[in-house]
Design a protein around this motif. Structure first.
Motif, PDB file in Angstrom:
ATOM      1  N   GLY A   1      -8.769   3.145  21.705  1.00  0.00           N
ATOM      2  CA  GLY A   1      -9.626   1.994  21.478  1.00  0.00           C
ATOM      3  C   GLY A   1     -10.906   2.100  22.275  1.00  0.00           C
ATOM      4  N   TYR A   2     -11.522   0.941  22.496  1.00  0.00           N
ATOM      5  CA  TYR A   2     -12.798   0.876  23.213  1.00  0.00           C
ATOM      6  C   TYR A   2     -12.776  -0.358  24.118  1.00  0.00           C
ATOM      7  CZ  TYR A   2     -14.095   4.058  19.486  1.00  0.00           C
ATOM      8  OH  TYR A   2     -14.113   5.113  18.605  1.00  0.00           O
ATOM      9  N   VAL A   3     -13.560  -0.297  25.194  1.00  0.00           N
ATOM     10  CA  VAL A   3     -13.683  -1.438  26.078  1.00  0.00           C
ATOM     11  C   VAL A   3     -15.142  -1.537  26.530  1.00  0.00           C
ATOM     12  CG1 VAL A   3     -13.182  -0.191  28.246  1.00  0.00           C
ATOM     13  CG2 VAL A   3     -12.583  -2.616  28.040  1.00  0.00           C
ATOM     14  N   GLN A   4     -15.614  -2.756  26.724  1.00  0.00           N
ATOM     15  CA  GLN A   4     -16.967  -2.973  27.229  1.00  0.00           C
ATOM     16  C   GLN A   4     -17.021  -2.666  28.722  1.00  0.00           C
ATOM     17  OE1 GLN A   4     -19.715  -3.861  25.650  1.00  0.00           O
ATOM     18  NE2 GLN A   4     -18.960  -4.471  23.627  1.00  0.00           N
ATOM     19  N   ARG A   5     -18.119  -2.095  29.155  1.00  0.00           N
ATOM     20  CA  ARG A   5     -18.260  -1.752  30.574  1.00  0.00           C
ATOM     21  C   ARG A   5     -18.096  -2.959  31.484  1.00  0.00           C
ATOM     22  NH1 ARG A   5     -20.571   3.244  31.990  1.00  0.00           N
ATOM     23  NH2 ARG A   5     -21.103   4.522  30.194  1.00  0.00           N
ATOM     24  N   ASP A   6     -18.571  -4.127  31.047  1.00  0.00           N
ATOM     25  CA  ASP A   6     -18.498  -5.288  31.932  1.00  0.00           C
ATOM     26  C   ASP A   6     -17.087  -5.867  32.038  1.00  0.00           C
ATOM     27  OD1 ASP A   6     -18.218  -6.519  29.480  1.00  0.00           O
ATOM     28  OD2 ASP A   6     -20.049  -7.694  29.608  1.00  0.00           O
ATOM     29  N   ALA A   7     -16.127  -5.298  31.288  1.00  0.00           N
ATOM     30  CA  ALA A   7     -14.736  -5.727  31.420  1.00  0.00           C
ATOM     31  C   ALA A   7     -13.985  -4.890  32.446  1.00  0.00           C
ATOM     32  CB  ALA A   7     -14.031  -5.632  30.063  1.00  0.00           C
TER      33      ALA A   7
ATOM     34  N   ARG B   1     -10.506  -6.138  34.214  1.00  0.00           N
ATOM     35  CA  ARG B   1     -10.255  -7.528  34.621  1.00  0.00           C
ATOM     36  C   ARG B   1     -10.178  -8.437  33.404  1.00  0.00           C
ATOM     37  NH1 ARG B   1     -15.338  -6.565  37.103  1.00  0.00           N
ATOM     38  NH2 ARG B   1     -17.088  -7.044  35.722  1.00  0.00           N
ATOM     39  N   LEU B   2     -10.588  -7.911  32.242  1.00  0.00           N
ATOM     40  CA  LEU B   2     -10.552  -8.672  30.995  1.00  0.00           C
ATOM     41  C   LEU B   2      -9.778  -7.853  29.954  1.00  0.00           C
ATOM     42  CD1 LEU B   2     -14.314  -9.715  30.948  1.00  0.00           C
ATOM     43  CD2 LEU B   2     -12.395 -11.173  31.579  1.00  0.00           C
ATOM     44  N   PRO B   3      -8.434  -7.840  30.038  1.00  0.00           N
ATOM     45  CA  PRO B   3      -7.656  -6.967  29.162  1.00  0.00           C
ATOM     46  C   PRO B   3      -7.827  -7.263  27.680  1.00  0.00           C
ATOM     47  CG  PRO B   3      -6.229  -8.498  30.353  1.00  0.00           C
ATOM     48  CD  PRO B   3      -7.584  -8.592  30.971  1.00  0.00           C
ATOM     49  N   ASP B   4      -8.157  -8.514  27.329  1.00  0.00           N
ATOM     50  CA  ASP B   4      -8.313  -8.851  25.919  1.00  0.00           C
ATOM     51  C   ASP B   4      -9.547  -8.188  25.306  1.00  0.00           C
ATOM     52  OD1 ASP B   4      -9.833 -10.540  27.629  1.00  0.00           O
ATOM     53  OD2 ASP B   4     -10.199 -11.902  25.954  1.00  0.00           O
ATOM     54  N   ARG B   5     -10.391  -7.550  26.148  1.00  0.00           N
ATOM     55  CA  ARG B   5     -11.582  -6.862  25.634  1.00  0.00           C
ATOM     56  C   ARG B   5     -11.264  -5.426  25.198  1.00  0.00           C
ATOM     57  NH1 ARG B   5     -16.017  -9.373  28.185  1.00  0.00           N
ATOM     58  NH2 ARG B   5     -17.451  -7.938  27.177  1.00  0.00           N
ATOM     59  N   PHE B   6     -10.028  -5.013  25.315  1.00  0.00           N
ATOM     60  CA  PHE B   6      -9.617  -3.699  24.810  1.00  0.00           C
ATOM     61  C   PHE B   6      -9.480  -3.806  23.300  1.00  0.00           C
ATOM     62  CE2 PHE B   6      -5.969  -0.691  23.922  1.00  0.00           C
ATOM     63  CZ  PHE B   6      -6.763   0.447  23.922  1.00  0.00           C
ATOM     64  N   ASP B   7     -10.353  -3.129  22.588  1.00  0.00           N
ATOM     65  CA  ASP B   7     -10.439  -3.258  21.129  1.00  0.00           C
ATOM     66  C   ASP B   7      -9.905  -2.000  20.455  1.00  0.00           C
ATOM     67  OD1 ASP B   7     -11.059  -3.816  18.521  1.00  0.00           O
ATOM     68  OD2 ASP B   7     -13.234  -3.699  18.778  1.00  0.00           O
ATOM     69  N   THR B   8      -8.853  -2.160  19.682  1.00  0.00           N
ATOM     70  CA  THR B   8      -8.271  -1.039  18.942  1.00  0.00           C
ATOM     71  C   THR B   8      -8.703  -1.024  17.481  1.00  0.00           C
ATOM     72  OG1 THR B   8      -6.290  -2.270  18.315  1.00  0.00           O
ATOM     73  CG2 THR B   8      -6.241  -1.108  20.440  1.00  0.00           C
ATOM     74  N   GLY B   9      -9.477  -2.027  17.076  1.00  0.00           N
ATOM     75  CA  GLY B   9      -9.856  -2.137  15.676  1.00  0.00           C
ATOM     76  C   GLY B   9      -8.773  -2.786  14.834  1.00  0.00           C
ATOM     77  N   GLY B  10      -7.739  -3.274  15.461  1.00  0.00           N
ATOM     78  CA  GLY B  10      -6.619  -3.910  14.763  1.00  0.00           C
ATOM     79  C   GLY B  10      -5.662  -4.515  15.765  1.00  0.00           C
ATOM     80  N   ALA B  11      -4.423  -4.715  15.355  1.00  0.00           N
ATOM     81  CA  ALA B  11      -3.422  -5.304  16.239  1.00  0.00           C
ATOM     82  C   ALA B  11      -2.947  -4.290  17.273  1.00  0.00           C
ATOM     83  CB  ALA B  11      -2.230  -5.800  15.415  1.00  0.00           C
ATOM     84  N   TRP B  12      -2.644  -4.767  18.470  1.00  0.00           N
ATOM     85  CA  TRP B  12      -2.075  -3.907  19.496  1.00  0.00           C
ATOM     86  C   TRP B  12      -0.644  -3.529  19.102  1.00  0.00           C
ATOM     87  CZ3 TRP B  12      -3.396  -6.522  24.867  1.00  0.00           C
ATOM     88  CH2 TRP B  12      -4.781  -6.463  25.057  1.00  0.00           C
TER      89      TRP B  12
END
Length: 219
Positions: A67-73, A15-26
């Motif tokens: 990448g990584y995502v937080q569980r609450d996202a 529900r919070l796509p901006d929380r997908f973290d690739t460590g850099g630019a998408w």
């Protein structure tokens, strides 16, 4: 979602796509609008705290991003087993008609896999398509299946699975998850040591259900 034990191959709708973290630019093919409809795939990796190791995929095979995502996202988790149950209902009601070989193979195999009493489900492109409806499957796509097997599978089950995958309209790749890691059924059938994919990396083992202390350390 905090208490949900997500496992490799599970599909996560965020529900919070901006929380997908690739460590850099998408990459250029990936944006927030895509991640609102396309699930992230849980990867087999040890991640700290509330982070989940995931991967994004696009419409083509070359479009992959780790990448990584937080569980609450995460809004919803869809497992391969859930997709198998949905597909079985569609097969029974004759709603599952497709010209695509992977879906035809899945329809043929699903009742037989259920009869074997296994916990199983589609992964890869077929699982992604069934969960999202996005057109990622093609006429030359493989069918990827996951079988959960915390205990050693008897020889007759192995034989039945091998024969099932060899009788289909497309290439079928069955991965077995022991809880310790995952391995390819075809590699196991050849005998000898095989590669077990664990959360800490691949390990060569003689028995994928029995890892030695040294092998655990190596992983």
């Amino acid at each position: 979602m905090k208490s949900l034990p997500c496992r490799p191959h599970d599909l996560l709708f965020v529900r919070l796509p901006d929380r997908f973290d690739t460590g850099g630019a998408w990459p250029g093919w990936l944006d927030a609008a895509w991640l609102m409809q396309a699930p992230l795939v849980v990867r087999r990796e040890a991640a700290p705290g509330s982070l989940l190791p995931v991967g994004a995929r696009g419409l083509t095979r070359s479009q992959r991003c780790k990448g990584y995502v937080q569980r609450d996202a995460v809004a919803r988790c869809v497992t391969p087993e859930m997709l198998a149950r949905l597909h079985l209902r569609a097969v029974r009601s004759d709603e599952c008609q497709s010209v695509l070989p992977p879906l035809r193979a899945l329809a043929a195999m699903a009742p037989r896999l259920k009869d074997l009493g296994l916990a199983w489900g589609p992964t890869g492109g077929a699982g992604f398509y069934l969960a999202s409806g996005l057109p990622v499957l093609h006429a030359d796509s493989d069918l990827d299946l996951l079988v959960r097997a915390p205990e050693t599978l008897p020889a007759w089950i192995i034989d039945r699975l091998l024969r099932l995958q060899d009788q289909q309209a497309c290439r079928v790749d069955i991965q077995v998850d022991t809880g310790l890691g995952g391995f390819a059924l075809n590699e196991y059938a050849r005998g000898g040591r095989l590669l077990l994919k664990t959360a800490h990396g691949p390990v060569l083992v003689a028995d994928p259900w029995r890892m030695t202390d040294a092998q655990r350390e190596a992983a």
